[in-house]
Motif scaffolding. Structure first.
Motif, mmCIF file in Angstrom:
data_model
loop_
_atom_site.group_PDB
_atom_site.id
_atom_site.type_symbol
_atom_site.label_atom_id
_atom_site.label_comp_id
_atom_site.label_asym_id
_atom_site.label_seq_id
_atom_site.Cartn_x
_atom_site.Cartn_y
_atom_site.Cartn_z
ATOM 1 N N ARG A 171 0.836 -1.201 0.000
ATOM 2 C CA ARG A 171 0.000 0.000 0.000
ATOM 3 C C ARG A 171 0.869 1.249 0.000
ATOM 4 N N LEU A 172 0.416 2.261 -0.748
ATOM 5 C CA LEU A 172 0.981 3.605 -0.711
ATOM 6 C C LEU A 172 -0.177 4.550 -0.434
ATOM 7 N N GLU A 173 -0.032 5.427 0.551
ATOM 8 C CA GLU A 173 -1.153 6.291 0.911
ATOM 9 C C GLU A 173 -0.653 7.615 1.469
ATOM 10 N N SER A 272 5.029 11.591 -7.836
ATOM 11 C CA SER A 272 4.137 12.032 -8.905
ATOM 12 C C SER A 272 2.697 11.631 -8.612
ATOM 13 N N PHE A 273 2.523 10.416 -8.104
ATOM 14 C CA PHE A 273 1.175 9.944 -7.782
ATOM 15 C C PHE A 273 0.576 10.733 -6.620
ATOM 16 N N LEU A 274 1.343 10.920 -5.564
ATOM 17 C CA LEU A 274 0.816 11.586 -4.376
ATOM 18 C C LEU A 274 0.578 13.072 -4.596
ATOM 19 N N ASP A 275 1.408 13.716 -5.432
ATOM 20 C CA ASP A 275 1.262 15.148 -5.676
ATOM 21 C C ASP A 275 0.155 15.465 -6.669
ATOM 22 N N ASP A 276 -0.347 14.464 -7.395
ATOM 23 C CA ASP A 276 -1.446 14.678 -8.330
ATOM 24 C C ASP A 276 -2.732 14.902 -7.530
ATOM 25 N N PRO A 277 -3.401 16.065 -7.677
ATOM 26 C CA PRO A 277 -4.594 16.348 -6.848
ATOM 27 C C PRO A 277 -5.790 15.466 -7.172
#
Length: 337
Positions: A171-173, A272-277
């Motif tokens: 998991r990434l969260e 990139s994934f986490l910073d995408d709103p």
């Protein structure tokens, strides 16, 4: 008359990041998500005597959460916890004194804005690989003074904790919690010296009179946004490793893990994934607004006397009204009010 005026203001800011890397077993995650209690644990008490009456600690191999069997115990975890906060506190105080009148007032203000972020990347030994097919992947030996984490495959062969090729991204969260609070207050107090015998029969009992008004409003707001992904959303072949070194090097217990490797949460793919709103959801259970307003008034008469038995005291009335408003979500899901 005489004037005394004071103005104070304080501003503070805080910026910190906690960096946390570990091996763990996520029993709390199951308990919180499924609201289950632990029913069975598999522990090897190989050091316990047959007639032993004192409890002992052993090696934890597996546990059962009301039929949720879990023996893939050893999970790697990388957490980043950035936190920023700004604080403002200020006020003005004024006092005027005349022959008999004294007037004093305050206006105060305080506010705080805080943003707390929790990023978590959790890895597990890859059950899609043949050598971890039955899910058995590790244990925690708690029988000694220090916990011993042991990684091994389905055949009982040890797994190098410095090798991340056996891990997969479980998991990434990221959760983003914003909190904002404010406190505005004001008061105005009057004091009048009645003088000895002033005001006739009634007021001849009192030496002075005080009365005043006060008002206060406090507000607290919180909102939380959440986003997560699992292993299939990324190409893990190029993800960098993080080597955790020099953990309690003074510990010379055989098997104690002083160094291990985990997946790097700072990898560009993850950032990139986490910073995408897009893809963030509002966590309704962590989103609410509370406002409290208080109005107060009072009047007070003071008396005192000299002589063989000096005395002093007061009588008066006070009025306080508090109004609180809470706004939040009923339930947790789309369409809730």
């Amino acid at each position: 008359g005489n004037w005394d005026v004071n103005l104070d203001w304080t501003f503070g800011t805080e910026d910190e990041t906690r960096d946390d890397k570990r091996y763990w077993t996520d029993t709390n995650d199951i308990s919180r998500r499924y609201e289950r209690g632990i029913t069975s644990m598999w522990v090897d008490f190989d050091d316990a005597a047959p007639d032993q009456t004192v409890p002992t600690m052993g090696t934890l191999y597996a546990y059962d959460w009301e039929n949720e069997f879990r023996d893939n115990l050893a999970a790697s975890l990388y957490r980043l916890l950035p936190r920023t906060a700004d604080v403002n506190v200020g006020g003005i105080n004024a006092k005027w004194s005349g022959d008999r009148w004294t007037v004093a007032g305050d206006i105060g203000y305080a506010s705080q804005k805080t943003e707390r972020i929790l990023e978590r990347l959790r890895g597990r030994l890859d059950e899609d690989q043949d050598r971890f097919a039955d899910g058995i992947s590790g244990s925690f030996d708690l029988s000694g003074a220090y916990p011993i984490v042991t990684l091994y495959d389905s055949f009982g062969n040890p797994v190098d904790p410095m090798d991340t090729s056996h891990q997969y991204l479980n998991r990434l969260e990221r959760s983003i919690t914003n909190e904002e609070s404010s406190d505005i207050s004001s008061r105005l107090d009057f004091s009048y010296d009645l003088g000895e015998g002033a005001g006739g029969d009634l007021f001849s009992l009192f030496n002075s009179m005080d009365f005043g008004l006060a008002w206060n409003e406090m507000q607290f707001q919180r909102s939380q946004d959440y986003k997560r992904a699992r292993s299939g959303d990324f190409n893990l072949d190029g993800v960098a490793d993080v080597i955790v070194k020099n953990i309690m090097n003074h510990v010379k217990v055989p098997g104690f893990v002083n160094e291990f490797a985990i997946l790097d949460i700072r990898d560009p793919q993850f950032n990139s994934f986490l910073d995408d709103p897009t893809g963030y959801e509002l966590m309704q259970s962590e989103t609410f607004d509370v406002t409290e307003e208080t109005t107060a008034a009072y009047v007070q008469f003071n008396f005192m006397g000299e002589g063989r038995f000096p005395y002093r005291g007061n009588v008066g009335l006070r009025y306080v009204n508090t109004d609180q408003t809470n706004i939040g979500w009923v339930g947790d899901g789309e369409g809730d009010d």
